[in-house]
Design an enzyme around this catalytic site. Structure first.
Site, PDB file in Angstrom:
ATOM      1  N   GLY A 217       0.724  -1.250   0.015  1.00 38.79           N
ATOM      2  CA  GLY A 217       0.078  -0.048   0.112  1.00 38.79           C
ATOM      3  C   GLY A 217       0.856   1.398  -0.031  1.00 38.79           C
ATOM      4  O   GLY A 217       2.025   1.378  -0.738  1.00 38.79           O
ATOM      5  N   SER A 218       0.300   2.366   0.774  1.00 44.38           N
ATOM      6  CA  SER A 218       1.146   3.588   0.759  1.00 44.38           C
ATOM      7  C   SER A 218       2.377   3.654   1.434  1.00 44.38           C
ATOM      8  O   SER A 218       3.227   4.724   1.156  1.00 44.38           O
ATOM      9  CB  SER A 218       0.104   4.471   1.258  1.00 44.38           C
ATOM     10  OG  SER A 218      -1.050   4.740   0.574  1.00 44.38           O
ATOM     11  N   THR A 219       2.713   2.568   2.205  1.00 44.19           N
ATOM     12  CA  THR A 219       4.087   2.653   2.384  1.00 44.19           C
ATOM     13  C   THR A 219       5.099   2.511   1.408  1.00 44.19           C
ATOM     14  O   THR A 219       6.411   2.943   1.360  1.00 44.19           O
ATOM     15  CB  THR A 219       4.338   1.314   3.566  1.00 44.19           C
ATOM     16  OG1 THR A 219       4.416   0.161   2.886  1.00 44.19           O
ATOM     17  CG2 THR A 219       3.606   1.531   4.754  1.00 44.19           C
TER      18      THR A 219
END
Length: 485
Positions: A217-219
């Site tokens: 995801g956004s990591t």
């Protein structure tokens, strides 16, 4: 001598040669490999004849051997078994070994070549032989806090010392009790094993380093940001498009939205720093399309994607897909499509940024000692890779501080201590609740700990979960356990 007898003699001679060659191969060439096989029952039985070394955390044995009144002589015991199972693994007569029990078996069993003269001395003096003890890098307080903070939610927590690579916490949930597999009642052990295998929550899977890898995801936007800054084409204040939705190129009617379905800034524009702080999907998709798949792939590999790693357990390599079309590239830039990671890999990303761009090789064992507590071996910190330059690492650090101070990561704030971080939510199948992430480090100006937290399917919060609301508070507690007095 007639021809048939001569031929028979040649066949017999050839068979004797083959037998001699086979026995030589087994007894000399293959002997070590066969002895080291986890399920070798003869080796396992021999190892029960002497006391196996202890596995130590903060000076206390989390795995040791106690005298047994049966034919096996010694019984392996795991103190607080589920708490440390991800690190210790199990030692089982039927099922062999896993974890540190496998990775350091030669030391623990006393069969390592480095213990040869100690074994010889024991024989000459009539002393009882004993395996070496293994000191882990795990900190008991950090491990306990991480386990309690994650609770009964499925997921994992990894904490590293970013300056050395030492693993401070390694938590997988749900866990299991290695004592269930260490018993001498083989029927009971088999029943326990089968029950663990049938458990739908897969407690035997070490989620920190393997299993079915997670979409980050956004990591993953940390990797995309690093690639952008390293390219020289972008600075933290560079302007990016940040509309509420973005039509994916090459599609007729497929749109990528922001998390809140709102523009990321006035006039559908935002800075790179602000895009990271609010985790703007459309800005990062555009950024990924501009940078290209090779740039993202190369940057990911510098953080460790695709690389073989042992801590000493083998770590499943994280992956960034190849041969991406434009829609796939846009989704990959925000950590979706087929990007897959271990929590350890995500912790290494933060640790590398925290350590001035230098990713240290993670390790779980600090010291090996003989029964007299003399040091046999020790692990020295070593560099795994130079992921980004020190200047880019400094820029990334400041941007990650902005995520915690003024963006999606405010729930990771620690009073009086500056924290750097990044939240994430990750889709992993239609109709499934998102996984939620947080990764970061503290203190930002002199990092002592880097952490990665994943909670599967939103944990107890379910549909309402986000990396900010669920994963960030867990990470905060873990970082506090390291940096607070």
């Amino acid at each position: 001598m007639n021809t048939p007898i001569r031929r028979l003699g040649l066949v017999v001679a050839a068979m004797f040669c083959a037998l001699l060659l086979a026995s030589t191969m087994i007894q000399f060439v293959q002997a070590k490999a066969l002895n080291d096989k986890p399920g070798n029952r003869r080796t396992m039985l021999a190892s029960y004849a002497k006391e196996r070394g202890s596995i130590i955390v903060d000076g206390r044995a989390v795995a040791d051997s106690q005298p047994s009144n049966d034919d096996y002589k010694w019984q392996r015991r795991y103190n607080q078994g589920p708490l440390y199972a991800a690190a210790t693994g199990y030692f089982s007569f039927i099922y062999g070994t896993s974890g540190v029990e496998r990775g350091y078996n030669a030391y623990l069993s006393g069969s390592s070549d480095k213990l040869f003269y100690r074994r010889l001395t024991d024989i000459l003096t009539g002393k009882t032989p004993q395996g070496a003890s293994v000191d882990l890098t795990i900190k008991a307080k950090v491990q306990q806090v991480a386990t309690q903070a994650l609770g009964k939610q499925k997921g994992a927590v990894v904490a590293l010392d970013p300056k050395t690579g030492a693993i401070l916490a390694l938590v997988t949930s749900p866990s299991y009790d290695p004592n269930l597999l260490a018993g001498h009642d083989m029927t009971k052990v088999q029943n326990n094993w089968n029950a663990l295998l049938k458990d739908p929550d897969n407690p035997l899977v070490n989620r920190t380093i393997g299993g079915n890898l997670y979409p980050p995801g956004s990591t993953f936007k940390l990797v995309t940001t690093a690639a952008a800054l390293q390219s020289g084409k972008y600075q933290p204040d560079s302007e990016l498009p940040g509309p509420a939705t973005m039509k994916l190129p090459g599609t007729s009617n497929t749109y990528l939205p922001t998390d809140d379905n709102r523009p990321c800034g006035p006039g559908d524009k935002t800075s790179l720093t602000r895009a990271l702080a609010v985790s703007c999907n459309t800005a990062y998709a555009s950024l990924g399309l501009d940078l290209g798949g090779n740039a993202l792939r190369d940057q990911a590999s510098k953080f460790g994607f695709g690389m073989d790693l042992s801590i000493p357990m083998s770590v499943t390599p994280s992956t960034f897909p190849s041969e991406l079309n434009q829609p796939q590239l846009a989704q990959s830039a925000i950590g979706q499509y087929d990007v897959r990671v271990t929590p350890l890999q995500v912790a290494m990303m933060s640790a590398g940024i925290a350590n001035g761009g230098k990713v240290m090789r993670p390790y779980l064992v600090q010291t090996v000692r003989d029964k007299n507590l003399d040091v046999i071996s020790t692990t020295d910190p070593s560099t795994f890779s130079q992921a980004v330059s020190s200047d880019v690492a400094s820029q990334l650090r400041d941007m990650m501080v902005g995520v915690v101070d003024n963006g999606t990561g405010t729930n990771a704030r620690i009073p009086g201590i500056q924290v750097a971080g990044k939240t994430g939510t990750a889709e992993h199948g239609k109709g499934k609740i998102q996984h939620v992430w947080f990764t970061g480090f503290a203190p930002a100006n002199d990092p002592k700990v880097a952490v990665a937290v994943i909670v599967e399917n939103g944990g107890t919060a379910g549909q309402e979960a986000s990396g900010a609301s669920v994963a960030a508070p867990i990470a905060k507690k873990v970082m506090e356990a390291v940096v607070s007095p």
